[in-house]
Write a protein that holds these residues in place. Structure first.
Motif, short mmCIF file in Angstrom:
data_model
loop_
_atom_site.label_atom_id
_atom_site.label_comp_id
_atom_site.label_asym_id
_atom_site.label_seq_id
_atom_site.Cartn_x
_atom_site.Cartn_y
_atom_site.Cartn_z
N PRO A 5 0.60 -1.12 0.00
CA PRO A 5 -0.09 0.14 0.08
C PRO A 5 0.67 1.54 -0.07
CG PRO A 5 0.15 -0.79 1.95
CD PRO A 5 0.67 -2.14 1.30
N ASP A 6 2.20 1.14 0.10
CA ASP A 6 3.01 2.23 0.26
C ASP A 6 3.72 2.65 -1.20
OD1 ASP A 6 2.47 2.51 2.97
OD2 ASP A 6 3.74 0.82 3.15
N ALA A 7 3.28 2.05 -2.31
CA ALA A 7 4.04 2.33 -3.43
C ALA A 7 3.78 3.58 -3.97
CB ALA A 7 3.66 1.34 -4.35
N PRO A 8 4.52 4.44 -4.73
CA PRO A 8 6.03 3.96 -4.56
C PRO A 8 6.62 4.69 -3.49
CG PRO A 8 5.63 6.16 -6.04
CD PRO A 8 4.33 5.74 -5.38
N SER A 9 6.27 5.48 -2.49
CA SER A 9 6.66 5.79 -1.36
C SER A 9 5.65 6.19 -0.30
CB SER A 9 7.36 7.32 -1.59
OG SER A 9 6.81 8.32 -1.61
N PRO A 10 6.02 5.85 0.98
CA PRO A 10 5.01 6.01 2.12
C PRO A 10 4.38 7.49 1.99
CG PRO A 10 6.79 4.81 2.77
CD PRO A 10 7.05 5.25 1.59
N GLU A 11 5.18 8.40 1.54
CA GLU A 11 4.84 9.85 1.67
C GLU A 11 3.99 10.26 0.21
OE1 GLU A 11 8.03 8.86 1.79
OE2 GLU A 11 8.08 9.07 4.15
N ASP A 12 4.16 9.55 -0.65
CA ASP A 12 3.21 9.65 -1.75
C ASP A 12 2.65 8.59 -2.43
OD1 ASP A 12 2.08 10.98 -3.89
OD2 ASP A 12 4.00 11.31 -4.96
N PRO A 13 1.73 7.69 -1.86
CA PRO A 13 1.56 6.34 -2.24
C PRO A 13 0.47 6.27 -3.37
CG PRO A 13 0.26 6.89 -0.35
CD PRO A 13 1.23 8.06 -0.52
N LYS A 14 0.80 7.25 -4.67
CA LYS A 14 0.13 7.24 -5.55
C LYS A 14 -0.33 5.95 -6.65
CE LYS A 14 3.90 8.84 -8.18
NZ LYS A 14 4.61 10.27 -8.48
N CYS A 15 0.49 4.58 -6.08
CA CYS A 15 0.07 3.38 -6.94
C CYS A 15 -0.42 2.34 -5.82
CB CYS A 15 1.49 3.00 -7.43
SG CYS A 15 1.59 3.21 -9.09
N ARG A 16 -0.86 3.07 -4.75
CA ARG A 16 -1.63 2.15 -3.78
C ARG A 16 -2.65 1.38 -4.27
NH1 ARG A 16 -3.32 5.56 1.10
NH2 ARG A 16 -1.20 5.00 1.91
N TYR A 40 5.14 -13.47 -9.45
CA TYR A 40 5.60 -12.89 -8.28
C TYR A 40 6.51 -11.65 -8.75
CZ TYR A 40 8.26 -12.45 -4.01
OH TYR A 40 8.98 -11.88 -2.83
N ASN A 41 6.36 -10.63 -8.03
CA ASN A 41 7.20 -9.45 -8.33
C ASN A 41 7.85 -9.13 -6.99
OD1 ASN A 41 6.69 -5.94 -8.33
ND2 ASN A 41 8.27 -6.99 -9.51
N GLY A 42 8.85 -9.41 -6.40
CA GLY A 42 9.46 -9.39 -5.18
C GLY A 42 9.58 -7.95 -4.50
N PRO A 43 9.74 -7.70 -3.40
CA PRO A 43 9.77 -6.32 -2.59
C PRO A 43 11.10 -5.73 -2.97
CG PRO A 43 9.97 -8.02 -1.01
CD PRO A 43 9.80 -8.68 -2.46
N THR A 44 10.86 -4.61 -3.62
CA THR A 44 11.94 -3.57 -3.88
C THR A 44 11.64 -2.26 -3.70
OG1 THR A 44 11.28 -3.93 -6.26
CG2 THR A 44 12.91 -5.23 -5.84
N PRO A 45 11.43 -1.88 -2.55
CA PRO A 45 10.97 -0.45 -2.40
C PRO A 45 11.76 0.57 -2.73
CG PRO A 45 11.69 -1.33 -0.23
CD PRO A 45 11.71 -2.50 -1.09
N PRO A 46 11.67 1.68 -3.61
CA PRO A 46 12.64 2.51 -4.17
C PRO A 46 13.00 3.58 -3.08
CG PRO A 46 10.28 3.16 -5.03
CD PRO A 46 10.28 1.71 -4.16
N MET A 47 12.04 3.74 -2.17
CA MET A 47 12.35 4.91 -1.09
C MET A 47 11.54 4.45 0.30
SD MET A 47 10.74 7.99 -2.51
CE MET A 47 11.51 7.74 -4.37
N GLY A 48 12.14 4.77 1.50
CA GLY A 48 11.38 4.57 2.53
C GLY A 48 11.14 3.30 3.10
N THR A 49 10.23 3.08 3.96
CA THR A 49 9.82 1.87 4.59
C THR A 49 8.51 1.57 4.02
OG1 THR A 49 11.23 1.99 6.49
CG2 THR A 49 9.64 0.48 6.41
N HIS A 50 8.32 0.29 3.55
CA HIS A 50 7.11 -0.08 2.81
C HIS A 50 6.55 -1.47 3.77
CE1 HIS A 50 7.25 1.71 -1.15
NE2 HIS A 50 8.41 2.23 -0.51
#
Length: 99
Positions: A5-16, A40-50
């Protein structure tokens, strides 16, 4: 089913909520013999904690053979998908990954 729910970032989750995986028609206590609807598309957060969610659902409408993967991984709605296909949440685990 797995989503972020935090994609692409927790501050701006426009792909939630970013869809990571859908696996259906699994059987037995080891959940084998199923089919992958969304690879399957593994977890690879670009920034922040997801916060990554993995939900285990009981299928109530029989086999999901023939169900197509959602057209986009971005803005996936796990609740709406579950309702559409008669899935009932049995268990959910959330884990955190930091970029």
């Amino acid at each position: 089913m797995m989503w972020d729910p935090d994609a692409p970032s927790p501050e701006d989750p426009k792909c939630r909520s970013w869809l990571h995986w859908i696996y259906v028609d699994a059987v037995g206590k080891h959940l084998t013999g199923g089919s992958t609807i969304t690879a399957y598309n593994g977890p690879t957060p670009p920034m922040g904690t997801h916060n990554y969610h993995i939900g285990l659902y009981r299928q109530t409408q029989g086999s999901m053979a023939g169900v197509s993967s959602p057209s986009s991984r971005c803005k996936f709605n796990p609740g709406a998908f579950a309702q559409e296909y008669g899935l009932h949440l049995v268990a959910e685990v959330t884990y955190k990954v930091t970029a």
